[in-house]
Motif scaffolding. Structure first.
Motif, PDB file in Angstrom:
ATOM      1  N   THR A 102       0.838  -1.196   0.000  1.00 44.03           N
ATOM      2  CA  THR A 102       0.000   0.000   0.000  1.00 44.03           C
ATOM      3  C   THR A 102       0.871   1.244   0.000  1.00 44.03           C
ATOM      4  OG1 THR A 102      -1.715   1.220   1.213  1.00 44.03           O
ATOM      5  CG2 THR A 102      -0.135  -0.034   2.527  1.00 44.03           C
ATOM      6  N   ASP A 103       0.355   2.310  -0.600  1.00 39.79           N
ATOM      7  CA  ASP A 103       1.056   3.589  -0.609  1.00 39.79           C
ATOM      8  C   ASP A 103       0.586   4.499   0.523  1.00 39.79           C
ATOM      9  OD1 ASP A 103       2.505   2.904  -2.900  1.00 39.79           O
ATOM     10  OD2 ASP A 103       0.896   3.604  -4.222  1.00 39.79           O
ATOM     11  N   ASP A 104      -0.518   4.147   1.171  1.00 36.82           N
ATOM     12  CA  ASP A 104      -1.086   5.003   2.222  1.00 36.82           C
ATOM     13  C   ASP A 104      -1.539   4.135   3.400  1.00 36.82           C
ATOM     14  OD1 ASP A 104      -2.109   7.057   3.682  1.00 36.82           O
ATOM     15  OD2 ASP A 104      -3.770   7.520   2.333  1.00 36.82           O
ATOM     16  N   PRO A 105      -0.589   3.689   4.235  1.00 35.33           N
ATOM     17  CA  PRO A 105      -0.946   2.804   5.344  1.00 35.33           C
ATOM     18  C   PRO A 105      -1.761   3.479   6.439  1.00 35.33           C
ATOM     19  CG  PRO A 105       1.356   3.448   5.489  1.00 35.33           C
ATOM     20  CD  PRO A 105       0.854   3.947   4.181  1.00 35.33           C
ATOM     21  N   ASP A 106      -1.830   4.812   6.445  1.00 34.58           N
ATOM     22  CA  ASP A 106      -2.553   5.530   7.495  1.00 34.58           C
ATOM     23  C   ASP A 106      -3.988   5.870   7.107  1.00 34.58           C
ATOM     24  OD1 ASP A 106      -0.270   5.573   9.148  1.00 34.58           O
ATOM     25  OD2 ASP A 106       0.507   7.315   8.069  1.00 34.58           O
ATOM     26  N   ALA A 107      -4.419   5.479   5.923  1.00 35.46           N
ATOM     27  CA  ALA A 107      -5.774   5.795   5.477  1.00 35.46           C
ATOM     28  C   ALA A 107      -6.818   5.054   6.316  1.00 35.46           C
ATOM     29  CB  ALA A 107      -5.934   5.433   4.000  1.00 35.46           C
ATOM     30  N   ARG A 108      -8.022   5.598   6.339  1.00 35.85           N
ATOM     31  CA  ARG A 108      -9.112   4.933   7.077  1.00 35.85           C
ATOM     32  C   ARG A 108      -9.407   3.569   6.470  1.00 35.85           C
ATOM     33  NH1 ARG A 108     -14.631   4.556   6.741  1.00 35.85           N
ATOM     34  NH2 ARG A 108     -14.628   5.812   4.829  1.00 35.85           N
ATOM     35  N   ILE A 109      -9.433   3.516   5.157  1.00 33.39           N
ATOM     36  CA  ILE A 109      -9.540   2.247   4.435  1.00 33.39           C
ATOM     37  C   ILE A 109      -8.255   2.098   3.624  1.00 33.39           C
ATOM     38  CG2 ILE A 109     -10.793   0.919   2.714  1.00 33.39           C
ATOM     39  CD1 ILE A 109     -13.321   2.356   3.503  1.00 33.39           C
ATOM     40  N   VAL A 110      -7.432   1.152   3.996  1.00 28.80           N
ATOM     41  CA  VAL A 110      -6.138   0.967   3.347  1.00 28.80           C
ATOM     42  C   VAL A 110      -6.325   0.105   2.105  1.00 28.80           C
ATOM     43  CG1 VAL A 110      -3.748   0.233   3.660  1.00 28.80           C
ATOM     44  CG2 VAL A 110      -5.050   1.100   5.610  1.00 28.80           C
ATOM     45  N   LYS A 111      -5.783   0.584   0.990  1.00 30.44           N
ATOM     46  CA  LYS A 111      -5.918  -0.128  -0.275  1.00 30.44           C
ATOM     47  C   LYS A 111      -4.573  -0.721  -0.690  1.00 30.44           C
ATOM     48  CE  LYS A 111      -9.743   2.764  -1.891  1.00 30.44           C
ATOM     49  NZ  LYS A 111     -10.223   3.666  -2.968  1.00 30.44           N
ATOM     50  N   TYR A 112      -4.584  -2.002  -0.992  1.00 38.30           N
ATOM     51  CA  TYR A 112      -3.375  -2.725  -1.384  1.00 38.30           C
ATOM     52  C   TYR A 112      -3.479  -3.154  -2.838  1.00 38.30           C
ATOM     53  CZ  TYR A 112      -2.373  -3.226   3.629  1.00 38.30           C
ATOM     54  OH  TYR A 112      -2.111  -2.994   4.952  1.00 38.30           O
ATOM     55  N   ARG A 113      -2.350  -3.109  -3.523  1.00 39.17           N
ATOM     56  CA  ARG A 113      -2.253  -3.597  -4.901  1.00 39.17           C
ATOM     57  C   ARG A 113      -1.228  -4.715  -4.971  1.00 39.17           C
ATOM     58  NH1 ARG A 113      -5.072  -0.263  -8.221  1.00 39.17           N
ATOM     59  NH2 ARG A 113      -5.489   1.849  -7.463  1.00 39.17           N
ATOM     60  N   VAL A 114      -1.374  -5.581  -5.951  1.00 38.66           N
ATOM     61  CA  VAL A 114      -0.455  -6.702  -6.104  1.00 38.66           C
ATOM     62  C   VAL A 114       0.916  -6.188  -6.524  1.00 38.66           C
ATOM     63  CG1 VAL A 114      -1.070  -7.114  -8.519  1.00 38.66           C
ATOM     64  CG2 VAL A 114      -0.194  -8.998  -7.131  1.00 38.66           C
ATOM     65  N   THR A 115       1.967  -6.812  -6.021  1.00 43.91           N
ATOM     66  CA  THR A 115       3.344  -6.436  -6.340  1.00 43.91           C
ATOM     67  C   THR A 115       3.928  -7.407  -7.366  1.00 43.91           C
ATOM     68  OG1 THR A 115       4.263  -7.809  -4.580  1.00 43.91           O
ATOM     69  CG2 THR A 115       3.631  -5.553  -4.003  1.00 43.91           C
TER      70      THR A 115
END
Length: 351
Positions: A162-175
């Motif tokens: 994730t690029d924003d681990p502090d977000a309320r809803i954290v969004k992850y993308r495949v590496t």
């Protein structure tokens, strides 16, 4: 004579835990020195130190932090002796089944995350994470539900980020590592289907073709002569619902069952109200949906929604003329939507 200290290691070491994470747990949770870990691993102490620092820096990621806390809480260094394998109260057969479950769930999640615009959304205090994808009409389509243990395994192995681990809803993308691992899972599935794999699903890398995007996504981006999407969001959701059950069914003991043979032999009416996330229940729901579609429509739904077979390939297999497959697929999805609508709440996506 000087006696070397006994190597103390963390008690719980699931197979999906990377080596660097194991060293981190052994040092932070079990109190083993950097030098002792380096001697046991036959590497320089600086290597272990870099691993420990790198894992510590990754604790900003909420999934990684949660996984490390969970593993640390189950540590019991005093009960282990030097060079002994980690033991838990879980029988070996059960532990192997759990490893297979985690691997199968990770494979399913990675397949979904490979699709264009797909992310894994994780909200605080939520038991489940979801894979969502932006639809051509601007809406969001949920394509899979993932347990926290599976999401943590994905993050712990660097398969998602994730690029924003502090977000309320954290969004992850495949590496890139996640894409390579999916190839490994797919290779294992192919070996198992041919009777060549006896061990649990591996977490090592392999070189096989990456999975294709669902043909439904491509058709949903196309426009008909009236300027409307060729496949509406409702039709895409119906196809995704079938694929969700198909993937859950593949996790059961009959993972290598011959679906093509099931179709070409004709369809048998099956109870469609089976509930739950078990492979057996999902298997029953898939067969009920295909039986409702009937031969022809069931074939194209299975090929395009579940096997992700392209239109040209499907048309060739079915002996149809060029560009006719997408019309038949749309009819199949319309029928499939009616099937799921008739089931009410049981026809909605799982989770």
């Amino acid at each position: 004579m000087r006696t070397e200290p006994r190597l103390r290691v963390a008690r719980v070491r699931p197979d999906f835990v990377p080596k660097a994470v194991r060293h981190y747990l052994d040092h932070t949770a079990a109190g083993t020195s950097i030098r002792a870990l380096a001697r046991a691993a036959d590497v320089h102490a600086s290597t272990i130190l870099r691993q420990v620092r790198r894992i510590e820096n990754r604790r900003d990621d909420p999934l990684v932090d949660a996984a490390l806390r969970r593993l640390s809480e189950h540590s019991d260094a005093a009960s282990l002796s030097q060079q002994e394998p980690c033991m838990t109260k879980t029988p070996r057969t059960t532990a192997r089944e759990e490893q297979q479950r985690i691997a199968a769930e990770c494979s399913r999640a990675l397949r979904r995350l490979m699709e264009t615009g797909a992310v894994l959304a994780v909200a605080k205090d939520m038991e489940m994470a979801v894979v969502v994808r932006d639809a051509p009409d601007g809406s969001t389509t949920r394509t899979a539900v993932v347990g926290q243990d599976v999401a943590q395994a994905l993050a712990l192995n660097d398969w998602i980020a994730t690029d924003d681990p502090d977000a309320r809803i954290v969004k992850y993308r495949v590496t890139a590592a996640g894409r390579n691992q999916l190839r490994a899972f797919m290779a294992n599935d192919e070996n198992r289907a041919t009777g060549m794999a006896e061990a649990p699903a591996s977490f090592d890398h392999a070189r096989v073709a990456a999975p294709a995007e669902s043909p439904l996504n491509g058709l949903a981006r196309r426009r008909d002569k009236d300027g409307k999407p060729f496949l509406s969001s409702a039709l895409v959701r119906a196809g995704e619902r079938l694929r969700e059950d198909f993937e859950l069914a593949q996790m059961g003991p009959r993972v290598t069952q011959d679906w093509d043979s099931f179709l070409t032999a004709g369809t048998t009416r099956t109870h469609s109200g089976a509930s739950g996330n078990s492979p057996a229940a999902a298997d029953a729901r898939v067969k009920a949906a295909l039986a409702d579609l009937g031969p022809g429509l069931a074939d194209i739904a299975l090929r395009c929604c579940c096997f992700l077979e392209g239109m040209e390939t499907t048309e060739k297999h079915m002996g149809w003329s060029a560009r006719s497959g997408k019309i038949v697929l749309r009819i199949a999805l319309q029928r499939l939507r009616l099937h799921y609508d008739s089931l009410g709440q049981a026809g909605k996506m799982i989770g």
